[in-house]
Design a protein around this motif. Structure first.
Motif, PDB file in Angstrom:
ATOM      1  N   ASN A  65       0.822  -1.207   0.000  1.00  0.00           N
ATOM      2  CA  ASN A  65       0.000   0.000   0.000  1.00  0.00           C
ATOM      3  C   ASN A  65       0.859   1.260   0.000  1.00  0.00           C
ATOM      4  N   ILE A  66       1.827   1.331   0.901  1.00  0.00           N
ATOM      5  CA  ILE A  66       2.608   2.563   1.010  1.00  0.00           C
ATOM      6  C   ILE A  66       3.595   2.710  -0.150  1.00  0.00           C
ATOM      7  N   LEU A  67       4.073   1.607  -0.698  1.00  0.00           N
ATOM      8  CA  LEU A  67       4.943   1.698  -1.869  1.00  0.00           C
ATOM      9  C   LEU A  67       4.171   2.270  -3.054  1.00  0.00           C
ATOM     10  N   SER A  68       2.923   1.866  -3.177  1.00  0.00           N
ATOM     11  CA  SER A  68       2.104   2.381  -4.280  1.00  0.00           C
ATOM     12  C   SER A  68       1.803   3.864  -4.116  1.00  0.00           C
ATOM     13  N   ARG A  69       1.965   4.382  -2.894  1.00  0.00           N
ATOM     14  CA  ARG A  69       1.700   5.791  -2.602  1.00  0.00           C
ATOM     15  C   ARG A  69       2.978   6.633  -2.620  1.00  0.00           C
ATOM     16  N   GLY A  70       4.101   6.015  -2.949  1.00  0.00           N
ATOM     17  CA  GLY A  70       5.326   6.781  -3.106  1.00  0.00           C
ATOM     18  C   GLY A  70       6.384   6.604  -2.045  1.00  0.00           C
ATOM     19  N   ALA A  71       6.188   5.725  -1.075  1.00  0.00           N
ATOM     20  CA  ALA A  71       7.233   5.482  -0.072  1.00  0.00           C
ATOM     21  C   ALA A  71       8.513   5.034  -0.771  1.00  0.00           C
ATOM     22  N   GLU A  72       9.642   5.602  -0.368  1.00  0.00           N
ATOM     23  CA  GLU A  72      10.899   5.338  -1.071  1.00  0.00           C
ATOM     24  C   GLU A  72      11.863   4.453  -0.293  1.00  0.00           C
ATOM     25  N   THR A  73      11.923   4.658   1.005  1.00  0.00           N
ATOM     26  CA  THR A  73      12.798   3.873   1.876  1.00  0.00           C
ATOM     27  C   THR A  73      12.016   3.573   3.147  1.00  0.00           C
ATOM     28  N   VAL A  74      12.028   2.312   3.573  1.00  0.00           N
ATOM     29  CA  VAL A  74      11.266   1.923   4.760  1.00  0.00           C
ATOM     30  C   VAL A  74      12.189   1.214   5.743  1.00  0.00           C
ATOM     31  N   LEU A  75      12.178   1.658   6.985  1.00  0.00           N
ATOM     32  CA  LEU A  75      12.935   0.964   8.033  1.00  0.00           C
ATOM     33  C   LEU A  75      11.951   0.475   9.084  1.00  0.00           C
ATOM     34  N   TYR A  76      12.008  -0.827   9.352  1.00  0.00           N
ATOM     35  CA  TYR A  76      11.154  -1.455  10.354  1.00  0.00           C
ATOM     36  C   TYR A  76      11.928  -1.666  11.648  1.00  0.00           C
ATOM     37  N   LEU A  77      11.338  -1.247  12.759  1.00  0.00           N
ATOM     38  CA  LEU A  77      11.890  -1.506  14.083  1.00  0.00           C
ATOM     39  C   LEU A  77      10.891  -2.386  14.822  1.00  0.00           C
ATOM     40  N   GLY A  78      11.271  -3.637  15.049  1.00  0.00           N
ATOM     41  CA  GLY A  78      10.326  -4.573  15.644  1.00  0.00           C
ATOM     42  C   GLY A  78      10.940  -5.409  16.750  1.00  0.00           C
ATOM     43  N   ILE A 212      14.920   4.506  19.376  1.00  0.00           N
ATOM     44  CA  ILE A 212      14.052   5.122  18.371  1.00  0.00           C
ATOM     45  C   ILE A 212      14.819   6.158  17.556  1.00  0.00           C
ATOM     46  N   ILE A 213      15.562   7.017  18.241  1.00  0.00           N
ATOM     47  CA  ILE A 213      16.338   8.040  17.530  1.00  0.00           C
ATOM     48  C   ILE A 213      17.403   7.398  16.653  1.00  0.00           C
ATOM     49  N   THR A 214      18.047   6.361  17.165  1.00  0.00           N
ATOM     50  CA  THR A 214      19.069   5.657  16.381  1.00  0.00           C
ATOM     51  C   THR A 214      18.463   5.079  15.106  1.00  0.00           C
ATOM     52  N   ALA A 215      17.289   4.458  15.229  1.00  0.00           N
ATOM     53  CA  ALA A 215      16.626   3.873  14.066  1.00  0.00           C
ATOM     54  C   ALA A 215      16.303   4.944  13.021  1.00  0.00           C
ATOM     55  N   VAL A 216      15.805   6.088  13.481  1.00  0.00           N
ATOM     56  CA  VAL A 216      15.454   7.167  12.549  1.00  0.00           C
ATOM     57  C   VAL A 216      16.712   7.757  11.909  1.00  0.00           C
ATOM     58  N   GLU A 217      17.779   7.882  12.672  1.00  0.00           N
ATOM     59  CA  GLU A 217      19.044   8.358  12.103  1.00  0.00           C
ATOM     60  C   GLU A 217      19.543   7.398  11.026  1.00  0.00           C
ATOM     61  N   CYS A 218      19.405   6.110  11.271  1.00  0.00           N
ATOM     62  CA  CYS A 218      19.809   5.118  10.267  1.00  0.00           C
ATOM     63  C   CYS A 218      18.945   5.234   9.017  1.00  0.00           C
ATOM     64  N   LEU A 219      17.654   5.421   9.221  1.00  0.00           N
ATOM     65  CA  LEU A 219      16.740   5.583   8.085  1.00  0.00           C
ATOM     66  C   LEU A 219      17.135   6.794   7.254  1.00  0.00           C
ATOM     67  N   MET A 220      17.428   7.888   7.911  1.00  0.00           N
ATOM     68  CA  MET A 220      17.809   9.094   7.190  1.00  0.00           C
ATOM     69  C   MET A 220      19.104   8.881   6.408  1.00  0.00           C
ATOM     70  N   SER A 221      20.063   8.202   7.024  1.00  0.00           N
ATOM     71  CA  SER A 221      21.355   7.964   6.368  1.00  0.00           C
ATOM     72  C   SER A 221      21.214   7.109   5.111  1.00  0.00           C
ATOM     73  N   VAL A 222      20.469   6.010   5.217  1.00  0.00           N
ATOM     74  CA  VAL A 222      20.345   5.128   4.054  1.00  0.00           C
ATOM     75  C   VAL A 222      19.482   5.774   2.982  1.00  0.00           C
ATOM     76  N   HIS A 223      18.528   6.609   3.388  1.00  0.00           N
ATOM     77  CA  HIS A 223      17.687   7.299   2.401  1.00  0.00           C
ATOM     78  C   HIS A 223      18.507   8.349   1.648  1.00  0.00           C
ATOM     79  N   GLU A 224      19.302   9.128   2.388  1.00  0.00           N
ATOM     80  CA  GLU A 224      20.106  10.169   1.743  1.00  0.00           C
ATOM     81  C   GLU A 224      21.144   9.569   0.812  1.00  0.00           C
ATOM     82  N   GLU A 225      21.618   8.379   1.137  1.00  0.00           N
ATOM     83  CA  GLU A 225      22.639   7.729   0.321  1.00  0.00           C
ATOM     84  C   GLU A 225      22.132   7.434  -1.090  1.00  0.00           C
ATOM     85  N   LYS A 226      20.845   7.176  -1.224  1.00  0.00           N
ATOM     86  CA  LYS A 226      20.287   6.819  -2.527  1.00  0.00           C
ATOM     87  C   LYS A 226      19.895   8.045  -3.363  1.00  0.00           C
TER      88      LYS A 226
END
Length: 227
Positions: A65-78, A212-226
């Protein structure tokens, strides 16, 4: 929903992350139920936060669903269950491969015992650079939590799995099929090693602000890399 998405799996963590990140509900989507999609700004970048349902099939439905709406990078914390508390205790878990003991992944990829979780090495470098304790290991993705028998646990440990969860293999297979960038970080919420410890499970949502902050920082880093 264009941009990076941070996904968690339980209501308590969703609320905690929203508070920490200053996230506000931006829209809602329907996938087996109404899912709130939050927006927040992190270091100048707009990101989305949502709570994915538990389980491979349901979580993949939301991913589609979210990929079809334009999500570009997804990080799951579970959360996950530890198969060996002596090596997982107090560590961020970076799964690098998932044992496919579920059904959804087989609709996206040919049969195999394991699926490689792409991006694990990138996450390892980011976590290591922050000086945080972590374990990069195999995970056992299962659909049947009440069939995590002693024999199955022993077999999965012999195959190199240190934790068990319900989504990684499914999400990675769907992401590979859709050529999407999906990443996974886990934290242990209970222990299946020797005896099932339900006490730890009661605190599954009590993850730290630092994680939580670490996960979001990682998400930002891998997203910016692309970009």
């Amino acid at each position: 929903m264009k941009g990076p998405v941070f996904s968690v799996f339980d209501e308590k963590t969703e609320k905690k992350a929203a508070d920490i990140l200053g996230a506000r509900i931006k829209t809602k989507i329907y996938s087996g139920g109404i899912i709130s999609v939050y927006s927040f700004i992190f270091n100048g970048c707009e990101m989305m936060l949502l709570r994915s349902p538990v389980g491979g099939s349901a979580s993949v439905a939301v991913l589609e669903n979210i990929l079809s709406r334009g999500a570009e990078t997804v990080l799951y914390l579970g959360s996950c269950g530890s198969l060996d508390k002596t090596i997982t205790s107090g560590k961020i878990i970076i799964p690098d491969r998932a044992y496919r003991d579920e059904g959804t992944s087989y609709h996206y990829m040919p049969p195999s015992d394991f699926i490689t979780l792409s991006g694990a090495e990138k996450l390892e470098k980011l976590i290591a650079a922050r000086g945080l304790p972590y374990l990069k290991t195999g995970t056992w993705t299962t659909d049947a939590i009440f069939r995590e028998t002693e024999g199955n646990i022993r077999d999965r440990k012999e195959k190199g799995c240190s934790v068990a969860e319900m989504e990684c293999a499914s999400l990675m297979a769907a992401a590979s099929y859709r050529n999407a960038d999906v990443y996974h970080l886990l934290y242990t919420a209970d222990c299946l090693d020797e005896s099932y410890d339900i006490g730890l499970l009661k605190n599954a949502g009590d993850i730290t602000e630092n994680l939580i902050i670490t996960a979001v920082e990682c998400l930002m880093s891998v997203h910016e890399e692309k970009l």
